[in-house]
Every structure is written in structure tokens, then in C-alpha cells.
Design a protein around this motif. Structure first.
Motif, PDB file in Angstrom:
ATOM      1  N   ALA A   1       0.830  -1.202   0.000  1.00  0.00           N
ATOM      2  CA  ALA A   1       0.000   0.000   0.000  1.00  0.00           C
ATOM      3  C   ALA A   1       0.869   1.257   0.000  1.00  0.00           C
ATOM      4  O   ALA A   1       0.593   2.217  -0.743  1.00  0.00           O
ATOM      5  N   SER A   2       1.929   1.275   0.794  1.00  0.00           N
ATOM      6  CA  SER A   2       2.781   2.463   0.829  1.00  0.00           C
ATOM      7  C   SER A   2       3.571   2.603  -0.476  1.00  0.00           C
ATOM      8  O   SER A   2       3.789   3.717  -0.962  1.00  0.00           O
ATOM      9  N   ALA A   3       3.970   1.480  -1.072  1.00  0.00           N
ATOM     10  CA  ALA A   3       4.667   1.543  -2.369  1.00  0.00           C
ATOM     11  C   ALA A   3       3.734   2.073  -3.447  1.00  0.00           C
ATOM     12  O   ALA A   3       4.132   2.901  -4.282  1.00  0.00           O
ATOM     13  N   ASN A   4       2.485   1.609  -3.445  1.00  0.00           N
ATOM     14  CA  ASN A   4       1.512   2.103  -4.424  1.00  0.00           C
ATOM     15  C   ASN A   4       1.242   3.590  -4.235  1.00  0.00           C
ATOM     16  O   ASN A   4       1.138   4.343  -5.210  1.00  0.00           O
ATOM     17  N   ALA A   5       1.138   4.034  -3.017  1.00  0.00           N
ATOM     18  CA  ALA A   5       0.906   5.454  -2.748  1.00  0.00           C
ATOM     19  C   ALA A   5       2.100   6.285  -3.213  1.00  0.00           C
ATOM     20  O   ALA A   5       1.931   7.366  -3.789  1.00  0.00           O
ATOM     21  N   ALA A   6       3.298   5.779  -2.983  1.00  0.00           N
ATOM     22  CA  ALA A   6       4.492   6.504  -3.430  1.00  0.00           C
ATOM     23  C   ALA A   6       4.543   6.568  -4.957  1.00  0.00           C
ATOM     24  O   ALA A   6       4.879   7.619  -5.532  1.00  0.00           O
ATOM     25  N   ASP A   7       4.182   5.464  -5.631  1.00  0.00           N
ATOM     26  CA  ASP A   7       4.153   5.463  -7.098  1.00  0.00           C
ATOM     27  C   ASP A   7       3.128   6.470  -7.631  1.00  0.00           C
ATOM     28  O   ASP A   7       3.411   7.204  -8.591  1.00  0.00           O
ATOM     29  N   ARG A   8       1.955   6.505  -7.021  1.00  0.00           N
ATOM     30  CA  ARG A   8       0.921   7.463  -7.464  1.00  0.00           C
ATOM     31  C   ARG A   8       1.379   8.901  -7.250  1.00  0.00           C
ATOM     32  O   ARG A   8       1.152   9.775  -8.075  1.00  0.00           O
ATOM     33  N   ARG A   9       2.057   9.140  -6.140  1.00  0.00           N
ATOM     34  CA  ARG A   9       2.544  10.491  -5.863  1.00  0.00           C
ATOM     35  C   ARG A   9       3.597  10.904  -6.892  1.00  0.00           C
ATOM     36  O   ARG A   9       3.582  12.023  -7.406  1.00  0.00           O
ATOM     37  N   ILE A  10       4.512   9.981  -7.197  1.00  0.00           N
ATOM     38  CA  ILE A  10       5.555  10.280  -8.189  1.00  0.00           C
ATOM     39  C   ILE A  10       4.923  10.545  -9.550  1.00  0.00           C
ATOM     40  O   ILE A  10       5.290  11.505 -10.246  1.00  0.00           O
ATOM     41  N   GLU A  11       3.949   9.711  -9.930  1.00  0.00           N
ATOM     42  CA  GLU A  11       3.266   9.916 -11.213  1.00  0.00           C
ATOM     43  C   GLU A  11       2.541  11.257 -11.236  1.00  0.00           C
ATOM     44  O   GLU A  11       2.577  11.979 -12.234  1.00  0.00           O
ATOM     45  N   ALA A  12       1.894  11.612 -10.141  1.00  0.00           N
ATOM     46  CA  ALA A  12       1.169  12.883 -10.084  1.00  0.00           C
ATOM     47  C   ALA A  12       2.147  14.048 -10.189  1.00  0.00           C
ATOM     48  O   ALA A  12       1.860  15.045 -10.881  1.00  0.00           O
ATOM     49  N   GLU A  13       3.294  13.930  -9.515  1.00  0.00           N
ATOM     50  CA  GLU A  13       4.273  15.005  -9.596  1.00  0.00           C
ATOM     51  C   GLU A  13       4.839  15.108 -11.013  1.00  0.00           C
ATOM     52  O   GLU A  13       5.044  16.221 -11.517  1.00  0.00           O
ATOM     53  N   GLU A  14       5.090  13.957 -11.635  1.00  0.00           N
ATOM     54  CA  GLU A  14       5.614  13.983 -13.019  1.00  0.00           C
ATOM     55  C   GLU A  14       4.580  14.550 -13.976  1.00  0.00           C
ATOM     56  O   GLU A  14       4.914  15.346 -14.877  1.00  0.00           O
ATOM     57  N   ASN A  15       3.315  14.167 -13.808  1.00  0.00           N
ATOM     58  CA  ASN A  15       2.259  14.689 -14.676  1.00  0.00           C
ATOM     59  C   ASN A  15       2.048  16.180 -14.438  1.00  0.00           C
ATOM     60  O   ASN A  15       1.837  16.941 -15.387  1.00  0.00           O
ATOM     61  N   GLY A  16       2.149  16.579 -13.201  1.00  0.00           N
ATOM     62  CA  GLY A  16       2.003  18.009 -12.901  1.00  0.00           C
ATOM     63  C   GLY A  16       3.179  18.806 -13.444  1.00  0.00           C
ATOM     64  O   GLY A  16       3.027  19.920 -13.965  1.00  0.00           O
ATOM     65  N   ALA A  17       4.370  18.246 -13.367  1.00  0.00           N
ATOM     66  CA  ALA A  17       5.562  18.948 -13.863  1.00  0.00           C
ATOM     67  C   ALA A  17       5.523  19.046 -15.372  1.00  0.00           C
ATOM     68  O   ALA A  17       5.896  20.062 -15.953  1.00  0.00           O
ATOM     69  N   SER A  18       5.068  17.976 -16.050  1.00  0.00           N
ATOM     70  CA  SER A  18       5.025  18.023 -17.513  1.00  0.00           C
ATOM     71  C   SER A  18       3.930  18.949 -17.979  1.00  0.00           C
ATOM     72  O   SER A  18       4.030  19.595 -19.015  1.00  0.00           O
ATOM     73  N   ALA A  19       2.816  19.053 -17.236  1.00  0.00           N
ATOM     74  CA  ALA A  19       1.746  19.961 -17.629  1.00  0.00           C
ATOM     75  C   ALA A  19       2.190  21.406 -17.425  1.00  0.00           C
ATOM     76  O   ALA A  19       1.832  22.305 -18.215  1.00  0.00           O
ATOM     77  N   ASN A  20       2.975  21.667 -16.397  1.00  0.00           N
ATOM     78  CA  ASN A  20       3.477  23.018 -16.159  1.00  0.00           C
ATOM     79  C   ASN A  20       4.533  23.416 -17.193  1.00  0.00           C
ATOM     80  O   ASN A  20       4.699  24.594 -17.496  1.00  0.00           O
ATOM     81  N   ALA A  21       5.237  22.424 -17.738  1.00  0.00           N
ATOM     82  CA  ALA A  21       6.295  22.714 -18.696  1.00  0.00           C
ATOM     83  C   ALA A  21       5.691  23.152 -20.032  1.00  0.00           C
ATOM     84  O   ALA A  21       6.331  23.861 -20.800  1.00  0.00           O
ATOM     85  N   LEU A  22       4.513  22.729 -20.353  1.00  0.00           N
ATOM     86  CA  LEU A  22       3.888  23.078 -21.628  1.00  0.00           C
ATOM     87  C   LEU A  22       3.410  24.445 -21.585  1.00  0.00           C
ATOM     88  O   LEU A  22       3.266  25.427 -21.691  1.00  0.00           O
TER      89      LEU A  22
END
Length: 89
Positions: A68-89
């Protein structure tokens, strides 16, 4: 002089009685501090089985928490990456 002899005799009897009482009390109390009798093998086997079951449940719970903690960490990393890529555009 006879009176002293009677006192000594009484003191000797009283002291002997007191010593006997101390020995009796010590003997009875020492018996209670002896090693308790061993548990029967069936009881030890049941306790061992309960311990194994508890260890299995604890390991399963730990694996579930870890996943559960690994899945939460993966979701957080994905959200940060998606947020960073959306901000870069």
C-alpha cells in the motif's frame, strides 16, 4: 543462682522455638520459589502453532502495508511527473 538457671533455660527454649519457627518459614517459602512443573507436550505444541499462525498473519499484514505504501508513493511520483510536464507546456 537457681533463678538465673531458670532464665537461661527459658531463654534457651524460647530461642530454640524461634529458630525452629524461622527454619519452618524458610522451608515453606523456598518451596514456592522452585521451578514450576513443565507444561505437557500437547500444550507446548498448541502454543507453538499459535505463535506460527501469529507470525504468518503479521508477515501478511506487513506485506500488505508495504504494498500500500509503495503504491501510494508510485501514485505520488506519477502525479508530480504529470504536474511537472503539464506546467512545462
Amino acid at each position: 543462682m537457681r533463678r538465673r538457671g531458670a532464665r537461661s533455660r527459658r531463654a534457651l527454649i524460647g530461642g530454640g522455638f524461634l529458630a525452629l519457627l524461622v527454619v519452618l518459614i524458610a522451608g515453606l517459602s523456598i518451596k514456592s520459589y522452585r521451578t514450576p512443573p513443565a507444561a505437557p507436550p500437547a500444550a507446548l505444541e498448541r502454543i507453538g502453532e499459535k505463535n506460527r499462525d501469529a507470525a504468518t498473519r503479521a508477515a501478511a499484514h506487513q506485506r500488505a502495508e508495504s504494498a500500500a505504501s509503495a503504491n501510494a508513493a508510485d501514485r505520488r511520483i506519477e502525479a508530480e511527473e504529470n504536474g511537472a510536464s503539464a506546467n512545462a507546456l
